[in-house]
Design a protein around this motif. Sequence first.
Motif, PDB file in Angstrom:
ATOM      1  N   SER A  24       0.843  -1.198   0.000  1.00  0.00           N
ATOM      2  CA  SER A  24       0.000   0.000   0.000  1.00  0.00           C
ATOM      3  C   SER A  24       0.875   1.244   0.000  1.00  0.00           C
ATOM      4  O   SER A  24       2.055   1.192   0.334  1.00  0.00           O
ATOM      5  CB  SER A  24      -0.930   0.016   1.214  1.00  0.00           C
ATOM      6  N   LEU A  25       0.247   2.363  -0.357  1.00  0.00           N
ATOM      7  CA  LEU A  25       0.898   3.664  -0.290  1.00  0.00           C
ATOM      8  C   LEU A  25      -0.182   4.727  -0.142  1.00  0.00           C
ATOM      9  O   LEU A  25      -1.371   4.463  -0.326  1.00  0.00           O
ATOM     10  CB  LEU A  25       1.786   3.920  -1.509  1.00  0.00           C
ATOM     11  N   VAL A  26       0.271   5.933   0.207  1.00  0.00           N
ATOM     12  CA  VAL A  26      -0.655   7.056   0.366  1.00  0.00           C
ATOM     13  C   VAL A  26      -0.335   8.095  -0.701  1.00  0.00           C
ATOM     14  O   VAL A  26       0.827   8.438  -0.916  1.00  0.00           O
ATOM     15  CB  VAL A  26      -0.533   7.686   1.771  1.00  0.00           C
ATOM     16  N   SER A  27      -1.374   8.581  -1.352  1.00  0.00           N
ATOM     17  CA  SER A  27      -1.223   9.628  -2.361  1.00  0.00           C
ATOM     18  C   SER A  27      -2.488  10.475  -2.382  1.00  0.00           C
ATOM     19  O   SER A  27      -3.599   9.932  -2.392  1.00  0.00           O
ATOM     20  CB  SER A  27      -0.990   8.994  -3.734  1.00  0.00           C
ATOM     21  N   ASN A  28      -2.323  11.776  -2.365  1.00  0.00           N
ATOM     22  CA  ASN A  28      -3.453  12.714  -2.475  1.00  0.00           C
ATOM     23  C   ASN A  28      -4.537  12.489  -1.424  1.00  0.00           C
ATOM     24  O   ASN A  28      -5.724  12.618  -1.707  1.00  0.00           O
ATOM     25  CB  ASN A  28      -4.065  12.643  -3.873  1.00  0.00           C
ATOM     26  N   GLY A  29      -4.142  12.123  -0.194  1.00  0.00           N
ATOM     27  CA  GLY A  29      -5.111  11.898   0.876  1.00  0.00           C
ATOM     28  C   GLY A  29      -5.856  10.585   0.770  1.00  0.00           C
ATOM     29  O   GLY A  29      -6.880  10.383   1.422  1.00  0.00           O
ATOM     30  N   VAL A  30      -5.332   9.675  -0.067  1.00  0.00           N
ATOM     31  CA  VAL A  30      -5.983   8.387  -0.320  1.00  0.00           C
ATOM     32  C   VAL A  30      -4.982   7.263  -0.052  1.00  0.00           C
ATOM     33  O   VAL A  30      -3.818   7.354  -0.456  1.00  0.00           O
ATOM     34  CB  VAL A  30      -6.471   8.315  -1.789  1.00  0.00           C
ATOM     35  N   ILE A  31      -5.437   6.211   0.630  1.00  0.00           N
ATOM     36  CA  ILE A  31      -4.624   4.998   0.756  1.00  0.00           C
ATOM     37  C   ILE A  31      -4.991   4.105  -0.424  1.00  0.00           C
ATOM     38  O   ILE A  31      -6.157   3.770  -0.630  1.00  0.00           O
ATOM     39  CB  ILE A  31      -4.919   4.227   2.058  1.00  0.00           C
ATOM     40  N   VAL A  32      -3.981   3.742  -1.191  1.00  0.00           N
ATOM     41  CA  VAL A  32      -4.158   2.823  -2.312  1.00  0.00           C
ATOM     42  C   VAL A  32      -3.456   1.531  -1.916  1.00  0.00           C
ATOM     43  O   VAL A  32      -2.311   1.558  -1.468  1.00  0.00           O
ATOM     44  CB  VAL A  32      -3.552   3.401  -3.609  1.00  0.00           C
ATOM     45  N   ALA A  33      -4.156   0.419  -2.066  1.00  0.00           N
ATOM     46  CA  ALA A  33      -3.590  -0.861  -1.635  1.00  0.00           C
ATOM     47  C   ALA A  33      -3.877  -1.942  -2.665  1.00  0.00           C
ATOM     48  O   ALA A  33      -4.832  -1.855  -3.440  1.00  0.00           O
ATOM     49  CB  ALA A  33      -4.178  -1.260  -0.285  1.00  0.00           C
ATOM     50  N   LYS A  34      -3.010  -2.956  -2.650  1.00  0.00           N
ATOM     51  CA  LYS A  34      -3.236  -4.156  -3.445  1.00  0.00           C
ATOM     52  C   LYS A  34      -3.520  -5.271  -2.444  1.00  0.00           C
ATOM     53  O   LYS A  34      -2.679  -5.602  -1.612  1.00  0.00           O
ATOM     54  CB  LYS A  34      -2.018  -4.488  -4.306  1.00  0.00           C
ATOM     55  N   THR A  35      -4.705  -5.815  -2.492  1.00  0.00           N
ATOM     56  CA  THR A  35      -5.139  -6.812  -1.520  1.00  0.00           C
ATOM     57  C   THR A  35      -4.349  -8.116  -1.665  1.00  0.00           C
ATOM     58  O   THR A  35      -3.611  -8.299  -2.641  1.00  0.00           O
ATOM     59  CB  THR A  35      -6.637  -7.127  -1.680  1.00  0.00           C
ATOM     60  N   LYS A  36      -4.549  -9.014  -0.722  1.00  0.00           N
ATOM     61  CA  LYS A  36      -3.902 -10.326  -0.760  1.00  0.00           C
ATOM     62  C   LYS A  36      -4.298 -11.104  -2.013  1.00  0.00           C
ATOM     63  O   LYS A  36      -3.547 -11.946  -2.489  1.00  0.00           O
ATOM     64  CB  LYS A  36      -4.261 -11.153   0.476  1.00  0.00           C
ATOM     65  N   THR A  37      -5.482 -10.809  -2.533  1.00  0.00           N
ATOM     66  CA  THR A  37      -5.961 -11.514  -3.725  1.00  0.00           C
ATOM     67  C   THR A  37      -5.588 -10.795  -5.018  1.00  0.00           C
ATOM     68  O   THR A  37      -5.933 -11.266  -6.095  1.00  0.00           O
ATOM     69  CB  THR A  37      -7.489 -11.698  -3.667  1.00  0.00           C
ATOM     70  N   GLY A  38      -4.921  -9.640  -4.904  1.00  0.00           N
ATOM     71  CA  GLY A  38      -4.437  -8.950  -6.088  1.00  0.00           C
ATOM     72  C   GLY A  38      -5.330  -7.845  -6.627  1.00  0.00           C
ATOM     73  O   GLY A  38      -5.037  -7.278  -7.675  1.00  0.00           O
ATOM     74  N   SER A  39      -6.403  -7.523  -5.942  1.00  0.00           N
ATOM     75  CA  SER A  39      -7.283  -6.432  -6.369  1.00  0.00           C
ATOM     76  C   SER A  39      -6.750  -5.100  -5.835  1.00  0.00           C
ATOM     77  O   SER A  39      -6.182  -5.050  -4.743  1.00  0.00           O
ATOM     78  CB  SER A  39      -8.697  -6.635  -5.817  1.00  0.00           C
ATOM     79  N   TYR A  40      -6.970  -4.040  -6.574  1.00  0.00           N
ATOM     80  CA  TYR A  40      -6.600  -2.705  -6.107  1.00  0.00           C
ATOM     81  C   TYR A  40      -7.798  -2.057  -5.430  1.00  0.00           C
ATOM     82  O   TYR A  40      -8.930  -2.160  -5.925  1.00  0.00           O
ATOM     83  CB  TYR A  40      -6.116  -1.838  -7.266  1.00  0.00           C
ATOM     84  N   ILE A  41      -7.554  -1.432  -4.285  1.00  0.00           N
ATOM     85  CA  ILE A  41      -8.592  -0.724  -3.543  1.00  0.00           C
ATOM     86  C   ILE A  41      -8.053   0.636  -3.131  1.00  0.00           C
ATOM     87  O   ILE A  41      -6.833   0.828  -3.036  1.00  0.00           O
ATOM     88  CB  ILE A  41      -9.058  -1.515  -2.296  1.00  0.00           C
ATOM     89  N   ALA A  42      -8.955   1.572  -2.906  1.00  0.00           N
ATOM     90  CA  ALA A  42      -8.544   2.915  -2.497  1.00  0.00           C
ATOM     91  C   ALA A  42      -9.602   3.505  -1.565  1.00  0.00           C
ATOM     92  O   ALA A  42     -10.800   3.450  -1.875  1.00  0.00           O
ATOM     93  CB  ALA A  42      -8.362   3.808  -3.724  1.00  0.00           C
ATOM     94  N   VAL A  43      -9.148   4.044  -0.427  1.00  0.00           N
ATOM     95  CA  VAL A  43     -10.042   4.660   0.550  1.00  0.00           C
ATOM     96  C   VAL A  43      -9.393   5.935   1.075  1.00  0.00           C
ATOM     97  O   VAL A  43      -8.183   6.143   0.927  1.00  0.00           O
ATOM     98  CB  VAL A  43     -10.365   3.729   1.744  1.00  0.00           C
TER      99      VAL A  43
END
Length: 141
Positions: free
Chosen positions: A62-81
């Motif tokens: 995961s990383l943080v950019s523009n006030g958003v956490i972007v992550a790659k899940t254990k199953t390989g999907s990208y999520i952002a919150v």
Amino acid sequence: MDRKDFLNSIGMSAAAFALINCVGCKKSDTSSSTGTTGPTGVNFSLDLSLAANAALINNGGSLVSNGVIVAKTKTGSYIAVQQSCTHESYTLSYQSANSRFYCPNHGATFSENGAVNNGPATRALTVYNTQLIGTTLKIYS
């Protein structure tokens, strides 16, 4: 001045001093809610071929950019919150081993879809769309 009047005046002075100090430190209504909602109008891209974004190559990163956490899940999907907790806007972290977002301040946890798992937060995280095109990951509202 008798003893009763003296103690009364000291007590009133101390109370006034404490009140002035407390009022000066009080959070205003706007500052207490600032950051508890996610950024709006989100629209940015991350080039996954750049070293700065390498955390998103591996599952669980995961990383943080523009006030958003972007992550790659254990199953390989990208999520952002949103990056901040909906309780008191402390910075969240992504815990891939537990498939959740965690607030170290009061222990609130959120699922990967932003739902509250454990309080004191009562409001879900703002979730953003992700789209992978080649090596470019687009994050948008």
